[in-house]
Structures are given as C-alpha cells and as structure tokens.
Design a protein around this motif. Structure first.
Motif, mmCIF file in Angstrom:
data_model
loop_
_atom_site.group_PDB
_atom_site.id
_atom_site.type_symbol
_atom_site.label_atom_id
_atom_site.label_comp_id
_atom_site.label_asym_id
_atom_site.label_seq_id
_atom_site.Cartn_x
_atom_site.Cartn_y
_atom_site.Cartn_z
ATOM 1 N N GLN A 76 -9.975 27.177 64.635
ATOM 2 C CA GLN A 76 -9.406 26.333 64.587
ATOM 3 C C GLN A 76 -9.301 25.322 63.280
ATOM 4 N N ILE A 77 -10.502 25.307 62.754
ATOM 5 C CA ILE A 77 -10.818 24.668 61.527
ATOM 6 C C ILE A 77 -9.708 25.409 60.474
ATOM 7 N N GLY A 78 -9.639 26.584 60.458
ATOM 8 C CA GLY A 78 -8.681 27.129 59.345
ATOM 9 C C GLY A 78 -7.206 26.787 59.716
ATOM 10 N N LYS A 79 -6.729 26.809 61.062
ATOM 11 C CA LYS A 79 -5.330 26.093 61.245
ATOM 12 C C LYS A 79 -5.341 24.823 60.989
ATOM 13 N N SER A 80 -6.167 23.789 61.026
ATOM 14 C CA SER A 80 -6.154 22.703 60.752
ATOM 15 C C SER A 80 -6.220 22.268 59.286
ATOM 16 N N GLU A 81 -6.793 23.028 58.345
ATOM 17 C CA GLU A 81 -6.714 23.100 56.703
ATOM 18 C C GLU A 81 -5.432 23.407 56.666
ATOM 19 N N SER A 82 -4.630 24.364 57.070
ATOM 20 C CA SER A 82 -3.078 24.620 56.871
ATOM 21 C C SER A 82 -2.341 23.586 57.161
ATOM 22 N N LYS A 83 -2.543 23.015 58.326
ATOM 23 C CA LYS A 83 -1.529 21.813 58.768
ATOM 24 C C LYS A 83 -1.612 20.727 57.957
ATOM 25 N N THR A 84 -3.099 20.417 57.410
ATOM 26 C CA THR A 84 -3.138 19.281 56.511
ATOM 27 C C THR A 84 -2.492 19.580 55.207
ATOM 28 N N ALA A 85 -2.505 20.701 54.612
ATOM 29 C CA ALA A 85 -1.855 21.129 53.309
ATOM 30 C C ALA A 85 -0.140 20.817 53.851
ATOM 31 N N THR A 86 0.295 21.275 54.691
ATOM 32 C CA THR A 86 1.658 21.221 55.035
ATOM 33 C C THR A 86 1.942 19.780 55.153
ATOM 34 N N ALA A 87 1.311 18.924 55.728
ATOM 35 C CA ALA A 87 1.651 17.454 55.920
ATOM 36 C C ALA A 87 1.453 16.837 54.553
ATOM 37 N N GLN A 88 0.435 17.207 53.740
ATOM 38 C CA GLN A 88 0.356 16.672 52.469
ATOM 39 C C GLN A 88 1.647 17.087 51.327
ATOM 40 N N LYS A 162 -6.213 29.334 50.933
ATOM 41 C CA LYS A 162 -7.667 29.249 50.904
ATOM 42 C C LYS A 162 -8.309 30.240 49.707
ATOM 43 N N ASP A 163 -7.484 31.203 49.538
ATOM 44 C CA ASP A 163 -8.005 32.291 48.474
ATOM 45 C C ASP A 163 -7.537 31.833 46.880
ATOM 46 N N GLY A 164 -6.643 30.952 46.909
ATOM 47 C CA GLY A 164 -6.258 30.430 45.550
ATOM 48 C C GLY A 164 -5.303 31.084 44.777
ATOM 49 N N ARG A 165 -4.792 32.432 45.379
ATOM 50 C CA ARG A 165 -3.911 33.441 44.778
ATOM 51 C C ARG A 165 -2.661 33.267 45.458
ATOM 52 N N GLU A 166 -1.415 33.569 44.833
ATOM 53 C CA GLU A 166 -0.316 33.675 45.409
ATOM 54 C C GLU A 166 -0.316 34.790 46.497
ATOM 55 N N GLY A 167 0.642 34.521 47.279
ATOM 56 C CA GLY A 167 0.900 35.456 48.742
ATOM 57 C C GLY A 167 -0.227 35.234 49.386
ATOM 58 N N GLY A 168 -0.335 36.165 50.443
ATOM 59 C CA GLY A 168 -1.619 36.116 51.421
ATOM 60 C C GLY A 168 -0.964 35.844 52.813
ATOM 61 N N GLY A 169 -1.794 35.884 53.768
ATOM 62 C CA GLY A 169 -1.544 35.678 55.165
ATOM 63 C C GLY A 169 -2.483 35.032 55.733
ATOM 64 N N GLU A 171 -5.133 32.180 56.758
ATOM 65 C CA GLU A 171 -5.550 30.889 55.992
ATOM 66 C C GLU A 171 -5.354 31.029 54.499
ATOM 67 N N ASP A 172 -4.908 32.361 53.843
ATOM 68 C CA ASP A 172 -4.813 32.636 52.557
ATOM 69 C C ASP A 172 -3.252 32.428 52.142
ATOM 70 N N GLN A 173 -2.449 31.939 53.149
ATOM 71 C CA GLN A 173 -0.989 32.107 53.094
ATOM 72 C C GLN A 173 -0.670 30.679 52.133
ATOM 73 N N ASP A 174 0.122 30.853 51.384
ATOM 74 C CA ASP A 174 0.872 29.705 50.503
ATOM 75 C C ASP A 174 1.416 28.584 51.350
ATOM 76 N N ILE A 175 1.311 27.208 50.896
ATOM 77 C CA ILE A 175 1.824 26.122 51.522
ATOM 78 C C ILE A 175 2.986 25.633 50.462
ATOM 79 N N THR A 176 4.282 25.812 50.676
ATOM 80 C CA THR A 176 5.227 25.642 49.894
ATOM 81 C C THR A 176 6.216 24.393 50.353
ATOM 82 N N SER A 177 6.888 23.987 49.479
ATOM 83 C CA SER A 177 8.122 22.772 49.858
ATOM 84 C C SER A 177 9.207 23.502 50.054
ATOM 85 N N TRP A 178 9.490 24.546 49.906
ATOM 86 C CA TRP A 178 10.768 25.261 50.052
ATOM 87 C C TRP A 178 10.943 26.050 51.038
#
Length: 178
Positions: A76-88, A162-169, A171-178
């Motif tokens: 749940q913590i990992g999901k909340s970080e991704s949701k926070t990034a999406t909201a930001q 989370k991993d700081g690299r492009e791609g991933g799935g 928690e490591d998935q990129d959060i984008t505006s497009w």
C-alpha cells in the motif's frame, strides 16, 4: 518471630528459628520470603505468570500476523507513492497551463519548473507565482523531469518512478503527463 518489609520491592521476609532433629533450637534463623499479600511459607501456592509454552504460542501468532500484514502494508505504501506522483504531475500540469495562458508559451527546458515559482528574467507577462511553494520533488526524492518542447506534446513532465530509470513496472513505472 521477626517480620520485616523490604523497601521498594513488595517482598516480606519472616525470620524463623532453625530447629535441629533433637528438637533443640540452634542459634541463627532462616528467612521465609513471600510477596506482600500472599501467604508465607511452602503453602504459598503457585505464582502468577505465563509459562514458556504460552509465551511461545503468542510469539508464533504475532509472527504469523506480521508475516501476513507486513507485505500488504508495504504494498500500500508503494501504491500511495505512485498516486502522490500522479497527483503532483497533474497539479504541475495545471500550473504550466496557467503559465501558458499568461505568457503565451510554456517555460523553456532551461527555465524548467522553477519558472512557475520565480519570474524568469525578461518575462514581462508573468503573473505568478503559479505554485504556492517551490516545485516539489517526486515521492522518491528526485526532481521531476521537464522538457519543452516535448516529445509527446508541447511539454513532457515526468517522474522516473522508484528505480529512477526509464521504463519499469509496478512501483518502478514512470509517471508521465502524456
């Protein structure tokens, strides 16, 4: 018979004369100890407490619960970080759109997201700040990526996950505006 209360420990000691086999009293005494409020002597009864087996059973139950609940909690913590990034990213996109409405264009890559907080040099139609405070870092402590013009639109706004690299799935998935 002499009875004394031991200071600060709640134990009462009773001095009893030692009797020899012949029934004669010998000089000296032996202390019988009991908890205050309990009976003195061998018939004092069983002391309150837990057995080793009871403690082991409780520890096993706690271990099983921790083994089940722990991974669920951290997921749940990992999901909340991704949701926070999406909201930001969404909030920063709205601030970028407001900047564009005022100035007629998006900030350049060199100006970056800082242009939403501090007026860029030579920008006369800037009516900001467009954020209440300086642009945030992503939930993993890195700056959001920003390019204008972007590869996927007028600008690209992203976090590398989370991993700081492009791609991933996950928690490591990129959060984008497009």
């Amino acid at each position: 018979m002499i009875t004394r209360q031991a200071p600060r420990c709640g134990v009462q000691a009773e001095l009893v004369p030692v009797v020899s086999v012949a029934g004669r009293s010998v000089t000296g005494s032996v202390a019988r100890v009991a908890h205050v409020g309990g009976r003195v002597g061998a018939g004092a009864g069983r002391r309150a407490g837990f057995t080793l087996l009871e403690l082991l059973v409780v520890l096993v139950i706690i271990g099983l619960l921790a083994g089940y609940v722990g991974p669920q909690f951290f997921k749940q913590i990992g999901k909340s970080e991704s949701k926070t990034a999406t909201a930001q990213v969404d909030a920063l996109s709205k601030a970028l759109d407001q900047y564009r409405l005022d100035t007629g264009r998006y900030p350049s890559t060199e100006q970056g997201l800082g242009a939403l907080w501090v007026q860029p040099a030579g920008e006369t139609r800037w009516w900001g700040p467009y954020l209440r405070k300086a642009p945030p870092k992503d939930p993993w402590g890195r700056d959001y990526g920003y390019r204008a013009p972007g590869e996927h639109g007028e600008y690209d706004l992203f976090s590398l996950g989370k991993d700081g690299r492009e791609g991933g799935g996950g928690e490591d998935q990129d959060i984008t505006s497009w």
